[in-house]
Design a protein around this motif. Sequence first.
Motif, PDB file in Angstrom:
ATOM      1  N   LEU A  98       0.812  -1.208   0.000  1.00 37.93           N
ATOM      2  CA  LEU A  98       0.000   0.000   0.000  1.00 37.93           C
ATOM      3  C   LEU A  98       0.846   1.260   0.000  1.00 37.93           C
ATOM      4  O   LEU A  98       0.426   2.296  -0.502  1.00 37.93           O
ATOM      5  CB  LEU A  98      -0.921   0.009   1.231  1.00 37.93           C
ATOM      6  N   HIS A  99       2.041   1.161   0.613  1.00 41.01           N
ATOM      7  CA  HIS A  99       2.910   2.328   0.724  1.00 41.01           C
ATOM      8  C   HIS A  99       4.349   1.870   0.861  1.00 41.01           C
ATOM      9  O   HIS A  99       4.647   0.931   1.594  1.00 41.01           O
ATOM     10  CB  HIS A  99       2.517   3.166   1.943  1.00 41.01           C
ATOM     11  N   SER A 100       5.259   2.530   0.120  1.00 36.77           N
ATOM     12  CA  SER A 100       6.692   2.258   0.225  1.00 36.77           C
ATOM     13  C   SER A 100       7.400   3.525   0.682  1.00 36.77           C
ATOM     14  O   SER A 100       6.985   4.633   0.330  1.00 36.77           O
ATOM     15  CB  SER A 100       7.264   1.813  -1.127  1.00 36.77           C
ATOM     16  N   GLU A 113       8.213   2.383  17.893  1.00 33.19           N
ATOM     17  CA  GLU A 113       6.836   2.832  18.113  1.00 33.19           C
ATOM     18  C   GLU A 113       6.348   3.544  16.865  1.00 33.19           C
ATOM     19  O   GLU A 113       6.938   4.536  16.428  1.00 33.19           O
ATOM     20  CB  GLU A 113       6.779   3.753  19.331  1.00 33.19           C
ATOM     21  N   VAL A 114       5.281   3.008  16.279  1.00 34.83           N
ATOM     22  CA  VAL A 114       4.680   3.599  15.092  1.00 34.83           C
ATOM     23  C   VAL A 114       3.222   3.903  15.409  1.00 34.83           C
ATOM     24  O   VAL A 114       2.494   3.043  15.908  1.00 34.83           O
ATOM     25  CB  VAL A 114       4.762   2.651  13.880  1.00 34.83           C
ATOM     26  N   ASN A 115       2.796   5.107  15.139  1.00 35.25           N
ATOM     27  CA  ASN A 115       1.403   5.490  15.368  1.00 35.25           C
ATOM     28  C   ASN A 115       0.563   4.999  14.190  1.00 35.25           C
ATOM     29  O   ASN A 115       0.917   5.202  13.032  1.00 35.25           O
ATOM     30  CB  ASN A 115       1.298   7.007  15.512  1.00 35.25           C
ATOM     31  N   PHE A 116      -0.582   4.364  14.492  1.00 34.10           N
ATOM     32  CA  PHE A 116      -1.273   3.548  13.503  1.00 34.10           C
ATOM     33  C   PHE A 116      -2.756   3.528  13.853  1.00 34.10           C
ATOM     34  O   PHE A 116      -3.111   3.259  15.004  1.00 34.10           O
ATOM     35  CB  PHE A 116      -0.663   2.146  13.599  1.00 34.10           C
ATOM     36  N   ALA A 117      -3.649   3.858  12.897  1.00 27.75           N
ATOM     37  CA  ALA A 117      -5.084   3.860  13.194  1.00 27.75           C
ATOM     38  C   ALA A 117      -5.880   3.518  11.944  1.00 27.75           C
ATOM     39  O   ALA A 117      -5.558   3.962  10.835  1.00 27.75           O
ATOM     40  CB  ALA A 117      -5.517   5.218  13.732  1.00 27.75           C
ATOM     41  N   LEU A 118      -6.937   2.721  12.139  1.00 30.58           N
ATOM     42  CA  LEU A 118      -7.851   2.329  11.068  1.00 30.58           C
ATOM     43  C   LEU A 118      -9.256   2.772  11.431  1.00 30.58           C
ATOM     44  O   LEU A 118      -9.631   2.793  12.602  1.00 30.58           O
ATOM     45  CB  LEU A 118      -7.825   0.814  10.865  1.00 30.58           C
ATOM     46  N   THR A 119     -10.057   3.112  10.420  1.00 31.55           N
ATOM     47  CA  THR A 119     -11.440   3.504  10.633  1.00 31.55           C
ATOM     48  C   THR A 119     -12.372   2.558   9.898  1.00 31.55           C
ATOM     49  O   THR A 119     -12.077   2.153   8.768  1.00 31.55           O
ATOM     50  CB  THR A 119     -11.694   4.955  10.158  1.00 31.55           C
ATOM     51  N   PRO A 120     -13.509   2.186  10.506  1.00 34.34           N
ATOM     52  CA  PRO A 120     -14.473   1.334   9.804  1.00 34.34           C
ATOM     53  C   PRO A 120     -15.277   2.080   8.750  1.00 34.34           C
ATOM     54  O   PRO A 120     -16.035   1.464   7.999  1.00 34.34           O
ATOM     55  CB  PRO A 120     -15.378   0.836  10.941  1.00 34.34           C
ATOM     56  N   LEU A 121     -15.121   3.409   8.680  1.00 38.35           N
ATOM     57  CA  LEU A 121     -15.931   4.214   7.771  1.00 38.35           C
ATOM     58  C   LEU A 121     -15.288   4.417   6.405  1.00 38.35           C
ATOM     59  O   LEU A 121     -15.971   4.803   5.455  1.00 38.35           O
ATOM     60  CB  LEU A 121     -16.214   5.580   8.411  1.00 38.35           C
ATOM     61  N   GLN A 122     -13.988   4.165   6.300  1.00 37.90           N
ATOM     62  CA  GLN A 122     -13.278   4.334   5.026  1.00 37.90           C
ATOM     63  C   GLN A 122     -12.180   3.280   4.924  1.00 37.90           C
ATOM     64  O   GLN A 122     -11.575   2.925   5.940  1.00 37.90           O
ATOM     65  CB  GLN A 122     -12.629   5.722   4.926  1.00 37.90           C
ATOM     66  N   THR A 136       0.332  10.415   7.807  1.00 39.06           N
ATOM     67  CA  THR A 136       0.120  10.010   6.419  1.00 39.06           C
ATOM     68  C   THR A 136      -1.119   9.120   6.350  1.00 39.06           C
ATOM     69  O   THR A 136      -1.335   8.277   7.221  1.00 39.06           O
ATOM     70  CB  THR A 136       1.341   9.260   5.863  1.00 39.06           C
ATOM     71  N   VAL A 137      -1.938   9.325   5.322  1.00 32.33           N
ATOM     72  CA  VAL A 137      -3.110   8.485   5.095  1.00 32.33           C
ATOM     73  C   VAL A 137      -2.955   7.802   3.742  1.00 32.33           C
ATOM     74  O   VAL A 137      -2.500   8.412   2.769  1.00 32.33           O
ATOM     75  CB  VAL A 137      -4.419   9.313   5.158  1.00 32.33           C
ATOM     76  N   GLY A 144      -6.902   2.200  -4.349  1.00 33.91           N
ATOM     77  CA  GLY A 144      -7.522   3.118  -3.394  1.00 33.91           C
ATOM     78  C   GLY A 144      -6.758   4.419  -3.293  1.00 33.91           C
ATOM     79  O   GLY A 144      -5.996   4.796  -4.188  1.00 33.91           O
ATOM     80  N   ARG A 145      -6.942   5.092  -2.195  1.00 27.74           N
ATOM     81  CA  ARG A 145      -6.367   6.420  -2.013  1.00 27.74           C
ATOM     82  C   ARG A 145      -4.847   6.374  -2.000  1.00 27.74           C
ATOM     83  O   ARG A 145      -4.235   5.584  -1.277  1.00 27.74           O
ATOM     84  CB  ARG A 145      -6.875   7.003  -0.699  1.00 27.74           C
TER      85      ARG A 145
END
Length: 302
Positions: A98-100, A113-122, A136-137, A144-145
């Motif tokens: 998805l990302h390099s 430590e990596v900050n990481f979050a997923l949303t069920p809406l997108q 970064t998103v 996809g995006r």
Amino acid sequence: MEWETVHHLDLRHVGHGLKPLQPHAAVFHPSQALIAVAVGTYIIEFDALTGSKISSIDIGSPVVRMSYSPTSGHALISILEDCTIRSCDFDTEQTLVLHSPEKRSERISVDAEVNFALTPLQPVVFFGFHKRMSVTVVGTVEGGRPPTKIKTDLKKPIVNLACHPRLPALYVAYADGLIRAYNIQTYAVHYTLQLDNTIKLLGASAFAFHPTLEWIFVGDRKGTLLAWDVSTDRPNMIGITQAGSHPITSISWLPMVRLLVTVMKDGTLQVWKTRVIVNPNRQPMQATFFEHAGCHPSNYYN
């Protein structure tokens, strides 16, 4: 609470080396009895009820962070040591980059430590390296995006990310303890969670969300446990207590028993009851909102 059955996951045949590898990351599926375990460069999925292996995928590099995708029934999103973000589909046993990283030589360790979050809406994942000042998103499905760097309105080190499970809100935690909620589409500020200057915090290390009430539980790196009511445009802190002197690394609300569980960096596990609101028109007292809950062995057996 009592364990009635213990299952051992068979990891003896992972990889091809002579030295057995140790698992370094694991995650449960949010709605199915599945557990994914990272061992070396492999991600292995097991049936959590029987302990039997379901599938195994060589993802190419050790996993640093991973989580099941809330927008796909059977896919895992992971950040790897080579700084790539990959989607791992257990149904097809295929992986997708998805990302390099911009620099191919860039690497991080499994302890980073990596900050990481997923949303069920997108179908997107938000991520950023610890104490950097941007997020970064990137999309989590093919086509996809594309990766987009988000510069927040505050030039402060970011120490954690979280997404609301029902609302379009991205929570960005800063190193001074301040937390801001941003819209996941426009990145406009919804509201800010901030205490007065007399209470010093080091930044959120864990988030949890109540399944029905608009309560957010926050564990700070100073060992402080907080609860916020965000049901209005002006959120209120409804609970605060000092759980210990180490960072709170994990929080989980257990809806079946209506208890909150916290785990600290030193391994301390604590269970908390939350104050019942007798009068819905009044906020609970902050000082008595959290109460230690005793867990007694059950004498009932199936």
